[in-house]
Design a protein around this motif. Structure first.
Motif, PDB file in Angstrom:
ATOM      1  N   ALA A 385       0.829  -1.213   0.000  1.00 57.43           N
ATOM      2  CA  ALA A 385       0.000   0.000   0.000  1.00 57.43           C
ATOM      3  C   ALA A 385       0.857   1.255   0.000  1.00 57.43           C
ATOM      4  CB  ALA A 385      -0.927  -0.017   1.218  1.00 57.43           C
ATOM      5  N   ALA A 386       1.893   1.270   0.849  1.00 54.15           N
ATOM      6  CA  ALA A 386       2.774   2.437   0.906  1.00 54.15           C
ATOM      7  C   ALA A 386       3.482   2.637  -0.431  1.00 54.15           C
ATOM      8  CB  ALA A 386       3.793   2.252   2.029  1.00 54.15           C
ATOM      9  N   ALA A 387       3.944   1.528  -1.014  1.00 56.41           N
ATOM     10  CA  ALA A 387       4.652   1.623  -2.298  1.00 56.41           C
ATOM     11  C   ALA A 387       3.735   2.173  -3.387  1.00 56.41           C
ATOM     12  CB  ALA A 387       5.181   0.247  -2.695  1.00 56.41           C
ATOM     13  N   LYS A 388       2.469   1.812  -3.331  1.00 55.10           N
ATOM     14  CA  LYS A 388       1.489   2.302  -4.312  1.00 55.10           C
ATOM     15  C   LYS A 388       1.406   3.826  -4.280  1.00 55.10           C
ATOM     16  CE  LYS A 388      -3.465   1.947  -5.369  1.00 55.10           C
ATOM     17  NZ  LYS A 388      -4.752   1.320  -4.942  1.00 55.10           N
ATOM     18  N   VAL A 389       1.417   4.412  -3.089  1.00 55.32           N
ATOM     19  CA  VAL A 389       1.355   5.870  -2.949  1.00 55.32           C
ATOM     20  C   VAL A 389       2.641   6.512  -3.458  1.00 55.32           C
ATOM     21  CG1 VAL A 389       1.168   7.786  -1.306  1.00 55.32           C
ATOM     22  CG2 VAL A 389      -0.249   5.743  -1.008  1.00 55.32           C
ATOM     23  N   PHE A 390       3.786   5.946  -3.078  1.00 59.16           N
ATOM     24  CA  PHE A 390       5.066   6.501  -3.528  1.00 59.16           C
ATOM     25  C   PHE A 390       5.165   6.469  -5.056  1.00 59.16           C
ATOM     26  CE2 PHE A 390       6.822   5.049   0.782  1.00 59.16           C
ATOM     27  CZ  PHE A 390       6.775   6.339   1.311  1.00 59.16           C
ATOM     28  N   HIS A 391       4.747   5.364  -5.636  1.00 57.11           N
ATOM     29  CA  HIS A 391       4.833   5.230  -7.093  1.00 57.11           C
ATOM     30  C   HIS A 391       3.890   6.199  -7.794  1.00 57.11           C
ATOM     31  CE1 HIS A 391       3.950   3.370 -11.058  1.00 57.11           C
ATOM     32  NE2 HIS A 391       5.244   3.100 -11.031  1.00 57.11           N
ATOM     33  N   ALA A 392       2.691   6.367  -7.238  1.00 63.57           N
ATOM     34  CA  ALA A 392       1.712   7.269  -7.852  1.00 63.57           C
ATOM     35  C   ALA A 392       2.199   8.711  -7.834  1.00 63.57           C
ATOM     36  CB  ALA A 392       0.371   7.156  -7.116  1.00 63.57           C
ATOM     37  N   SER A 393       2.951   9.066  -6.814  1.00 65.63           N
ATOM     38  CA  SER A 393       3.420  10.456  -6.695  1.00 65.63           C
ATOM     39  C   SER A 393       4.593  10.751  -7.617  1.00 65.63           C
ATOM     40  CB  SER A 393       3.836  10.753  -5.252  1.00 65.63           C
ATOM     41  OG  SER A 393       5.071  10.121  -4.951  1.00 65.63           O
ATOM     42  N   GLY A 394       5.479   9.764  -7.785  1.00 67.16           N
ATOM     43  CA  GLY A 394       6.684   9.985  -8.570  1.00 67.16           C
ATOM     44  C   GLY A 394       7.650  10.940  -7.899  1.00 67.16           C
ATOM     45  N   LYS A 395       7.468  11.183  -6.612  1.00 68.74           N
ATOM     46  CA  LYS A 395       8.306  12.140  -5.884  1.00 68.74           C
ATOM     47  C   LYS A 395       9.146  11.437  -4.826  1.00 68.74           C
ATOM     48  CE  LYS A 395       4.791  15.755  -6.430  1.00 68.74           C
ATOM     49  NZ  LYS A 395       3.877  16.692  -5.710  1.00 68.74           N
ATOM     50  N   LYS A 396      10.014  12.212  -4.212  1.00 72.80           N
ATOM     51  CA  LYS A 396      10.831  11.702  -3.115  1.00 72.80           C
ATOM     52  C   LYS A 396      10.274  12.174  -1.773  1.00 72.80           C
ATOM     53  CE  LYS A 396      15.303  11.043  -5.399  1.00 72.80           C
ATOM     54  NZ  LYS A 396      15.337   9.588  -5.115  1.00 72.80           N
ATOM     55  N   VAL A 397      10.538  11.395  -0.747  1.00 78.57           N
ATOM     56  CA  VAL A 397      10.053  11.756   0.585  1.00 78.57           C
ATOM     57  C   VAL A 397      10.801  12.989   1.091  1.00 78.57           C
ATOM     58  CG1 VAL A 397       9.394   9.389   1.135  1.00 78.57           C
ATOM     59  CG2 VAL A 397      11.694  10.189   1.731  1.00 78.57           C
ATOM     60  N   LYS A 398      10.129  13.755   1.943  1.00 78.35           N
ATOM     61  CA  LYS A 398      10.724  14.981   2.482  1.00 78.35           C
ATOM     62  C   LYS A 398      11.183  14.829   3.921  1.00 78.35           C
ATOM     63  CE  LYS A 398       8.351  18.139  -0.657  1.00 78.35           C
ATOM     64  NZ  LYS A 398       7.471  19.332  -0.798  1.00 78.35           N
ATOM     65  N   VAL A 399      10.900  13.682   4.506  1.00 74.88           N
ATOM     66  CA  VAL A 399      11.353  13.408   5.875  1.00 74.88           C
ATOM     67  C   VAL A 399      11.893  11.984   5.920  1.00 74.88           C
ATOM     68  CG1 VAL A 399       9.722  15.006   6.962  1.00 74.88           C
ATOM     69  CG2 VAL A 399       9.057  12.618   6.587  1.00 74.88           C
ATOM     70  N   PRO A 400      12.765  11.678   6.880  1.00 72.62           N
ATOM     71  CA  PRO A 400      13.239  10.296   7.011  1.00 72.62           C
ATOM     72  C   PRO A 400      12.064   9.330   7.146  1.00 72.62           C
ATOM     73  CG  PRO A 400      14.518  11.766   8.418  1.00 72.62           C
ATOM     74  CD  PRO A 400      13.378  12.579   7.872  1.00 72.62           C
ATOM     75  N   THR A 401      12.093   8.283   6.341  1.00 70.05           N
ATOM     76  CA  THR A 401      10.999   7.315   6.326  1.00 70.05           C
ATOM     77  C   THR A 401      11.564   5.928   6.610  1.00 70.05           C
ATOM     78  OG1 THR A 401       9.790   8.667   4.718  1.00 70.05           O
ATOM     79  CG2 THR A 401       9.126   6.352   4.942  1.00 70.05           C
ATOM     80  N   PHE A 402      11.211   5.408   7.785  1.00 71.38           N
ATOM     81  CA  PHE A 402      11.766   4.146   8.274  1.00 71.38           C
ATOM     82  C   PHE A 402      10.818   2.992   7.945  1.00 71.38           C
ATOM     83  CE2 PHE A 402      13.171   7.599  11.055  1.00 71.38           C
ATOM     84  CZ  PHE A 402      14.553   7.491  10.912  1.00 71.38           C
ATOM     85  N   LEU A 403      11.379   1.924   7.427  1.00 68.81           N
ATOM     86  CA  LEU A 403      10.607   0.749   7.015  1.00 68.81           C
ATOM     87  C   LEU A 403      11.071  -0.469   7.812  1.00 68.81           C
ATOM     88  CD1 LEU A 403      11.092   1.346   3.179  1.00 68.81           C
ATOM     89  CD2 LEU A 403       9.174   2.155   4.575  1.00 68.81           C
ATOM     90  N   VAL A 404      10.156  -1.073   8.572  1.00 73.44           N
ATOM     91  CA  VAL A 404      10.520  -2.229   9.400  1.00 73.44           C
ATOM     92  C   VAL A 404       9.562  -3.388   9.114  1.00 73.44           C
ATOM     93  CG1 VAL A 404      11.038  -3.069  11.707  1.00 73.44           C
ATOM     94  CG2 VAL A 404      11.336  -0.638  11.189  1.00 73.44           C
ATOM     95  N   PRO A 405       9.972  -4.336   8.275  1.00 73.59           N
ATOM     96  CA  PRO A 405       9.118  -5.501   7.990  1.00 73.59           C
ATOM     97  C   PRO A 405       8.840  -6.281   9.276  1.00 73.59           C
ATOM     98  CG  PRO A 405      11.004  -5.388   6.494  1.00 73.59           C
ATOM     99  CD  PRO A 405      11.257  -4.396   7.570  1.00 73.59           C
ATOM    100  N   ALA A 406       7.651  -6.830   9.382  1.00 73.08           N
ATOM    101  CA  ALA A 406       7.286  -7.568  10.591  1.00 73.08           C
ATOM    102  C   ALA A 406       8.059  -8.878  10.701  1.00 73.08           C
ATOM    103  CB  ALA A 406       5.784  -7.836  10.614  1.00 73.08           C
ATOM    104  N   THR A 407       8.225  -9.572   9.592  1.00 71.60           N
ATOM    105  CA  THR A 407       8.875 -10.891   9.630  1.00 71.60           C
ATOM    106  C   THR A 407       9.847 -11.063   8.469  1.00 71.60           C
ATOM    107  OG1 THR A 407       7.180 -11.934   8.251  1.00 71.60           O
ATOM    108  CG2 THR A 407       6.782 -11.918  10.644  1.00 71.60           C
ATOM    109  N   GLN A 408      10.604 -12.166   8.525  1.00 69.50           N
ATOM    110  CA  GLN A 408      11.512 -12.477   7.417  1.00 69.50           C
ATOM    111  C   GLN A 408      10.742 -12.627   6.113  1.00 69.50           C
ATOM    112  OE1 GLN A 408      15.044 -14.346   7.105  1.00 69.50           O
ATOM    113  NE2 GLN A 408      15.257 -15.160   9.193  1.00 69.50           N
ATOM    114  N   LYS A 409       9.576 -13.253   6.181  1.00 70.34           N
ATOM    115  CA  LYS A 409       8.781 -13.439   4.973  1.00 70.34           C
ATOM    116  C   LYS A 409       8.365 -12.092   4.379  1.00 70.34           C
ATOM    117  CE  LYS A 409       4.724 -15.701   3.004  1.00 70.34           C
ATOM    118  NZ  LYS A 409       4.481 -14.539   2.112  1.00 70.34           N
ATOM    119  N   VAL A 410       7.958 -11.169   5.232  1.00 65.59           N
ATOM    120  CA  VAL A 410       7.577  -9.833   4.738  1.00 65.59           C
ATOM    121  C   VAL A 410       8.783  -9.161   4.094  1.00 65.59           C
ATOM    122  CG1 VAL A 410       6.743  -7.548   5.398  1.00 65.59           C
ATOM    123  CG2 VAL A 410       5.742  -9.584   6.461  1.00 65.59           C
ATOM    124  N   TRP A 411       9.947  -9.290   4.737  1.00 65.27           N
ATOM    125  CA  TRP A 411      11.172  -8.702   4.187  1.00 65.27           C
ATOM    126  C   TRP A 411      11.431  -9.251   2.790  1.00 65.27           C
ATOM    127  CZ3 TRP A 411      15.908 -10.080   2.266  1.00 65.27           C
ATOM    128  CH2 TRP A 411      16.896  -9.089   2.238  1.00 65.27           C
TER     129      TRP A 411
END
Length: 508
Positions: A385-411
């Motif tokens: 879902a987050a990737a969908k928004v980033f891709h739709a915008s075509g822009k870069k984030v303006k603040v540090p954005t931390f990504l923490v997968p819940a499990t190895q499978k999610v990673w």
């Protein structure tokens, strides 16, 4: 002004109160009848009065309709009938513990049952290190070591160990966040009782089972006996109908509910979610819904199992299970109805999950960071879902954005699954293009603060938009930090603007 604005902007819902007389064991009514004291020498009766013969019943035993939660606990306690307020000993199907509460649970077990005692069933105990893992804190590391010693001694079958903290991938048994790992590893099954030493154990209610958090004293007793004493909760029913707009996620639904009933509105009550909207949700979205039941004070959350549930479990478990469902005539303490098609993206403002606000009304709130992760918002579909928004915008984030997968499978999913509608790109490619931090090692990470060297911990009094579940002072680290709870859509949109942002800005 703020309160009046909110009152006019949130959709009206219908609340229907149940008949409290349906729960006689919740009432404290006693009938006392005074009688004359009999003379001890007086003959009261010489024979029983003659009674006419009674013909057998033609209707069978009387059975009161029950809710899903009541049925599960009735089966687990081997009782034909239960009502809210009843106290019963239940047989536990699965006990889960982790690195924070596991050592204490095993210590109490040994103290009460003996140093050489064996657990009641090594196959029904699931031990998942996940909270304070990737840290140099000696006490946190010692907890994992202590867990390992206990699990080896007791020959625990499902111990998802981690030894190499420098490279999580070198630990094939390590999973990550317990509530997501429980589902992925097939420990969640309809109709069962799952207890865990974590308040968000209620997440597993998404599978149509009774799942709730317990303390280490109760867990120590379960380790030795496989039983727990529980009071049957009354049930609140939440009916959600209407087509889910493409800018909403389950996080918005549960924030809406908590905003309506408050953080104490479901105290020691079961929250049952039904309706066409709920039926349309994926299993991961259903997990999000049940995950934050505890933020409303709920004892457990539950969703009726259906074809979506069974399909998810096909390759997860080979053990048989038997779903149960609320009877048509079951009594609910209250019923709430929502038309989801009218809802808008929400946030919960500091410092409580029930401080609901429309995301668009917080557009002037400047933020310092965004955090996407946890048992609530760190599943595969949350990152898609987050990737969908980033891709739709075509822009870069303006603040540090931390990504923490819940499990190895999610990673692994982040690096391998193509994001629908994004030209075959994976989440990791989209995150890199947007300027996000590299996805971190799977764990609870900064959701509960943790040691100071915990990845993405708030060590300064910053403002954060987070996909986690709690925003109390100090929850993610610094006691003066401010956390806005939000869906992955809203979190990603906020990262792109540097302010709390309604995701419709990029999704429409």
């Amino acid at each position: 002004m703020a309160s009046s604005a909110l009152a006019s902007n949130f959709p009206v819902f219908i609340k229907k109160d149940g008949d409290l007389s349906a729960f006689p064991s919740l009432a404290s009514s006693f009938h006392v009848q005074k009688t004359k004291k009999l003379n001890s020498r007086e003959i009261v009766s010489v024979m029983a009065p003659q009674q006419s013969p009674r013909s057998p019943s033609t209707t069978g035993s009387v059975k009161t309709a029950m809710t899903t939660t009541e049925k599960i606990l009735a089966r687990a306690s081997e009782k034909p009938q239960l009502s809210p307020g009843d106290n019963v000993w239940v047989n536990v199907d699965i006990l889960m513990t982790h690195d924070v509460c596991g050592p204490g649970s095993f210590a109490i077990f040994k103290k009460e049952f003996g140093e050489k005692a064996k657990v009641w069933d090594r196959d029904k105990i699931v031990v998942i290190p996940d909270h304070y893992i990737f840290t140099n804190d000696e006490r946190a590391n010692r907890n994992v070591d202590t867990l390992r010693e206990y699990c080896i001694e007791q020959n625990i079958k499902y111990f998802y160990d981690i030894k190499d903290l420098g490279n999580f991938k070198a630990n094939p048994d390590y999973k990550g966040v317990c509530h997501v790992a429980l589902a992925q590893e097939g420990h969640c099954r309809p109709g069962e009782v799952l207890l865990g030493t974590d308040s968000h154990t209620c997440t597993a209610g998404a599978f149509g089972q009774f799942a709730t958090g317990i303390g280490i004293t109760d867990a120590g007793f379960v380790l030795g006996t496989g039983k727990s004493l529980l009071k049957v909760p009354p049930t609140l029913r939440f009916v959600m109908d209407g087509e889910m707009p493409n800018y909403l996620l389950a996080k918005d639904l549960i924030l809406q509910i908590i905003g309506e009933i408050s953080v104490s509105g479901a105290t020691y009550k079961s929250m049952e979610f039904v309706g066409s909207t709920v039926e349309s949700l994926s299993m991961e979205e259903r997990m999000t819904l049940c995950n934050m039941v505890i933020e409303a004070g709920g004892k457990n959350g539950v969703i009726p199992p259906d074809s979506t549930t069974h399909k998810y479990l096909e390759d997860k478990t080979s053990l048989p299970y038997e779903p149960v469902y609320s009877d048509a005539e079951a009594r609910f303490l209250s019923e709430y109805r929502f038309d989801v098609s009218n809802l808008e993206p929400l946030v919960a403002k500091p410092h409580s999950p029930d401080k609901r606000a429309l995301a668009r009304e917080c557009k002037d709130v400047k933020i310092d960071r965004v955090y996407i992760g946890s048992c609530t918002g760190g599943k595969t579909e949350d990152f898609l879902a987050a990737a969908k928004v980033f891709h739709a915008s075509g822009k870069k984030v303006k603040v540090p954005t931390f990504l923490v997968p819940a499990t190895q499978k999610v990673w692994m999913d982040i690096y391998s699954l193509p994001v629908p509608g994004c030209g075959g790109k994976t989440c990791s490619q989209i995150f890199e293009e947007a300027g996000c931090d590299t996805p971190a090692s799977p764990s609870c990470s900064a959701c509960m603060g943790g040691p100071r060297d915990t990845y993405a911990r708030m060590n300064e009094p910053q403002v954060c938009v987070s996909t986690t579940n709690r925003n109390f002072p100090g929850r993610m680290g610094h006691k003066e930090g401010q956390v806005y709870l939000a869906s992955p859509y809203t979190a990603a949109a906020s990262a792109l603007r540097g302010y709390v942002t309604d995701p419709r800005e990029f999704l429409q």
